[in-house]
Design an enzyme around this catalytic site. Structure first.
Site, PDB file in Angstrom:
ATOM      1  N   TYR A 133       0.862  -1.181   0.000  1.00 52.90           N
ATOM      2  CA  TYR A 133       0.000   0.000   0.000  1.00 52.90           C
ATOM      3  C   TYR A 133       0.898   1.231   0.000  1.00 52.90           C
ATOM      4  CZ  TYR A 133      -3.761   3.098   1.829  1.00 52.90           C
ATOM      5  OH  TYR A 133      -4.676   4.100   2.032  1.00 52.90           O
ATOM      6  N   LYS A 145      -1.527  -1.196  -3.924  1.00 52.25           N
ATOM      7  CA  LYS A 145      -2.542  -0.135  -3.936  1.00 52.25           C
ATOM      8  C   LYS A 145      -1.765   1.157  -4.065  1.00 52.25           C
ATOM      9  CE  LYS A 145      -6.221   2.117  -1.380  1.00 52.25           C
ATOM     10  NZ  LYS A 145      -5.911   3.252  -0.533  1.00 52.25           N
TER      11      LYS A 145
END
Length: 252
Positions: A139, A169
């Site tokens: 992330y 992400k």
């Protein structure tokens, strides 16, 4: 392990009682709402879910509930397990795998920050090993973690070092870097776009999966936006993306 996450994944809120304690009762209704609105998945206990406001056991309980309510549905569940304390992150990763999460994710530690890609991989690797059979997504959110490292270099080095790393992400404004990440190792990695008000830009550059907080309650806007891209309806596309920008501005 090779299945990509596509469509809209809602970055879910973590429900609490008035006193701030965890309240798991609304999770089932939220999952049903996401399915009804056409979301393909839920990204649990990320930034929108205020992960670092909850202790390890609370996050485990939250992950358990989400995997329970999503079982038997088409809703994919990604559990964010990142923590400043590496043992906590490993514990949550192992639990997420045992609970049946479709994937796990981790952001970088943000207090003692890794200052090199190798140091970042030193942090990620034990988390991956704790849930070796579950796809892992990094992330990347430098605006929150303060960790500004080359994601291209990270993916290139992680390809052989961390077999379960499936992608990231990407909540990063550098779209040039994003495109390069999408093409590392002939497009091996799955890049999920993390900027709701710029979804059109990401989609036009080849993104096919996105994680965002406004998908919790405005997914139909973005579903129609994606359709407008496919139809070549530029006016409708611009109208919907502006609607997203106005919505996001009111919230943040």
């Amino acid at each position: 392990m090779n299945t990509r996450l596509t469509g809209l994944l809602a970055a879910t809120h973590t429900p609490t009682n008035v006193d701030g304690t965890l309240n798991l009762e609304p999770v089932e209704r939220l999952a049903e709402h996401l399915v009804a609105d056409g979301c393909s998945g839920a990204f649990v206990a990320g930034t929108t879910g205020e992960c670092h406001s909850f202790n390890c056991q609370e996050r485990i309980d939250l992950a358990t509930r989400w995997t329970e309510v999503a079982a038997g549905t088409e809703l994919k569940v990604v559990i964010h397990v990142g923590a400043n304390a590496l043992p906590d992150a490993c514990q949550m990763a192992a639990h997420a795998q045992q609970a049946g999460a479709d994937a796990i994710a981790t952001m970088a530690p943000f207090f003692f920050k890794p200052t090199s890609v190798d140091a970042l991989l030193d942090y990620i690797e034990p988390i991956a090993q704790a849930a070796a059979d579950t796809p892992l997504y990094f992330y990347d959110i430098p605006s929150m973690t303060g960790v500004h490292l080359s994601m291209v270099e990270m993916l290139e080095k992680a390809r052989s070092r961390i077999p379960s790393l499936r992608g990231m992400k990407y909540t990063n404004a550098d779209l040039m870097q994003m495109q390069r990440c999408m093409h590392v190792d002939d497009g091996y990695f799955d890049v999920l776009f993390g900027h709701d008000p710029a979804l059109a830009a990401g989609w036009r550059l080849g993104i096919r999966g996105a994680v965002g907080s406004t998908y919790n309650f405005a997914a139909p806007i973005y579903t129609r936006l994606i359709e407008a891209i496919g139809e070549g309806d530029e006016a409708e596309l611009q109208r919907l993306q502006l609607e997203s920008c106005k919505l996001t501005a009111r919230l943040f």
